[in-house]
Design an enzyme around this catalytic site. Structure first.
Site, PDB file in Angstrom:
ATOM      1  N   GLU A   1      22.761  12.929 -68.495  1.00 21.64           N
ATOM      2  CA  GLU A   1      22.292  14.172 -69.118  1.00 21.64           C
ATOM      3  C   GLU A   1      20.766  14.259 -69.051  1.00 21.64           C
ATOM      4  O   GLU A   1      20.087  13.232 -69.019  1.00 21.64           O
ATOM      5  CB  GLU A   1      22.714  14.213 -70.593  1.00 21.64           C
ATOM      6  CG  GLU A   1      24.036  14.896 -70.852  1.00 21.64           C
ATOM      7  CD  GLU A   1      23.977  16.414 -70.714  1.00 21.64           C
ATOM      8  OE1 GLU A   1      23.065  16.936 -70.051  1.00 21.64           O
ATOM      9  OE2 GLU A   1      24.857  17.084 -71.278  1.00 21.64           O
TER      10      GLU A   1
ATOM     11  N   PHE B   1      10.573  22.707 -78.298  1.00 19.83           N
ATOM     12  CA  PHE B   1      11.318  23.260 -77.162  1.00 19.83           C
ATOM     13  C   PHE B   1      10.580  22.895 -75.883  1.00 19.83           C
ATOM     14  O   PHE B   1       9.423  23.277 -75.687  1.00 19.83           O
ATOM     15  CB  PHE B   1      11.438  24.778 -77.299  1.00 19.83           C
ATOM     16  CG  PHE B   1      12.202  25.375 -76.165  1.00 19.83           C
ATOM     17  CD1 PHE B   1      13.567  25.153 -76.041  1.00 19.83           C
ATOM     18  CD2 PHE B   1      11.561  26.140 -75.202  1.00 19.83           C
ATOM     19  CE1 PHE B   1      14.283  25.686 -74.977  1.00 19.83           C
ATOM     20  CE2 PHE B   1      12.271  26.678 -74.139  1.00 19.83           C
ATOM     21  CZ  PHE B   1      13.629  26.444 -74.029  1.00 19.83           C
TER      22      PHE B   1
ATOM     23  N   ARG C   1      12.719  24.972 -64.366  1.00 17.58           N
ATOM     24  CA  ARG C   1      13.425  23.719 -64.087  1.00 17.58           C
ATOM     25  C   ARG C   1      12.694  22.880 -63.052  1.00 17.58           C
ATOM     26  O   ARG C   1      12.778  21.651 -63.074  1.00 17.58           O
ATOM     27  CB  ARG C   1      14.830  24.004 -63.529  1.00 17.58           C
ATOM     28  CG  ARG C   1      15.817  24.558 -64.518  1.00 17.58           C
ATOM     29  CD  ARG C   1      17.208  24.494 -63.899  1.00 17.58           C
ATOM     30  NE  ARG C   1      18.146  25.413 -64.512  1.00 17.58           N
ATOM     31  CZ  ARG C   1      18.881  25.144 -65.600  1.00 17.58           C
ATOM     32  NH1 ARG C   1      18.754  23.981 -66.187  1.00 17.58           N
ATOM     33  NH2 ARG C   1      19.722  26.030 -66.077  1.00 17.58           N
TER      34      ARG C   1
HETATM   35  C1  PRP Z   1      21.639  21.432 -72.102  1.00 16.46           C
HETATM   36  C2  PRP Z   1      21.607  19.982 -71.679  1.00 16.46           C
HETATM   37  C3  PRP Z   1      22.817  19.395 -72.325  1.00 16.46           C
HETATM   38  C4  PRP Z   1      22.963  20.223 -73.579  1.00 16.46           C
HETATM   39  C5  PRP Z   1      22.437  19.445 -74.744  1.00 16.46           C
HETATM   40  O1  PRP Z   1      22.480  22.136 -71.252  1.00 16.46           O
HETATM   41  O2  PRP Z   1      21.650  19.839 -70.275  1.00 16.46           O
HETATM   42  O3  PRP Z   1      23.965  19.522 -71.527  1.00 16.46           O
HETATM   43  O4  PRP Z   1      22.173  21.418 -73.425  1.00 16.46           O
HETATM   44  O5  PRP Z   1      22.526  20.207 -75.924  1.00 16.46           O
HETATM   45  P1  PRP Z   1      23.430  19.783 -77.161  1.00 16.46           P
HETATM   46  O6  PRP Z   1      23.207  18.319 -77.395  1.00 16.46           O
HETATM   47  O7  PRP Z   1      22.881  20.632 -78.267  1.00 16.46           O
HETATM   48  O8  PRP Z   1      24.848  20.095 -76.843  1.00 16.46           O
HETATM   49  P2  PRP Z   1      22.508  23.733 -71.175  1.00 16.46           P
HETATM   50  O9  PRP Z   1      23.677  24.224 -71.954  1.00 16.46           O
HETATM   51  O10 PRP Z   1      21.163  24.283 -71.540  1.00 16.46           O
HETATM   52  O11 PRP Z   1      22.829  23.996 -69.648  1.00 16.46           O
HETATM   53  P3  PRP Z   1      21.959  23.646 -68.340  1.00 16.46           P
HETATM   54  O12 PRP Z   1      21.974  22.134 -68.206  1.00 16.46           O
HETATM   55  O13 PRP Z   1      22.687  24.320 -67.241  1.00 16.46           O
HETATM   56  O14 PRP Z   1      20.563  24.164 -68.563  1.00 16.46           O
END
Ligand code: PRP
Length: 184
Positions: free
Chosen positions: A98, A151, A164
């Site tokens: 992640e 953020f 990104r």
């Molecule tokens: C982000 C990140 C994780 C998640 C973490 O993904 O990549 O997967 O949020 O957040 P949480 O711990 O509050 O669940 P996002 O949904 O922004 O998608 P992306 O990776 O496509 O930007």
């Protein structure tokens, strides 16, 4: 784009050095085993690409993409898989990669879902950890950096789909993210 940057929290060099350390630890921990890296799209693609190239043991790469059900996810962790794995992970050692663990809801959902496929082991590697935002406790086995409740964008992390591709991780100026700011 650079004009939008407020503060660089982690430079490209900071990130690269830490990734080398993580890859070394992972390579040592999984020695003699075949590892399946599962990169969670889209945010972790840059981290995964750099991490995997520093891993010195056999490794298979696969991707998964999750979509949350809008606002409901904030409290319920309800999500769905929009791109599933191609590998069969039964009896295999999997490492979820992640870019950030924030509330922990995404990872919680993923772990519950992947455990149903009976992997030999399941661990988590995240570049960033924002523990102050946690709603659901999730195990993190390999962590790049712990960050405070700001953020951040760059190196895979986006704001409205942008930023990104920046080489570093930074905050954005308040006029870019709006007067209320963003925490996640
Ligand atoms: C982000 C990140 C994780 C998640 C973490 O993904 O990549 O997967 O949020 O957040 P949480 O711990 O509050 O669940 P996002 O949904 O922004 O998608 P992306 O990776 O496509 O930007």
């Amino acid at each position: 784009m650079l004009n939008d940057v407020e503060e660089i929290l982690l430079s490209a060099e900071d990130i690269e050095n830490r990734i080398k350390e993580l890859a070394e630890k992972i390579s040592s921990d999984y020695k003699g085993k075949e590892l399946v890296l599962i990169s969670v799209l889209k945010g972790s693609m840059f981290f995964t690409a750099d991490l995997i190239r520093h891993i010195s043991i056999p490794v298979i790469l696969d991707f998964i993409a999750i979509s949350s059900y809008g606002e409901a996810t904030e409290t319920s962790g309800v999500a769905r898989i929009i791109k599933d794995l191609e590998e069969n992970i039964e009896n295999r050692h999997i490492l979820i990669v992640e870019d950030i663990v924030d509330t922990g809801l995404t990872l919680g959902y993923l772990m519950r879902t992947l455990k149903l496929k009976n992997p030999a082991s399941i661990k988590v590697c995240t570049l960033l950890d924002k523990p102050v935002r946690r709603i659901l406790e999730v195990p993190i086995d390999y962590k790049g950096f712990e960050i405070e409740d700001k953020f951040v964008v760059g190196y895979g992390l986006d704001f409205l789909g942008k930023y990104r591709h920046m080489h570093f991780i930074c905050t954005l100026k308040p006029d870019i993210i709006g007067i209320e700011g963003r925490t996640a």
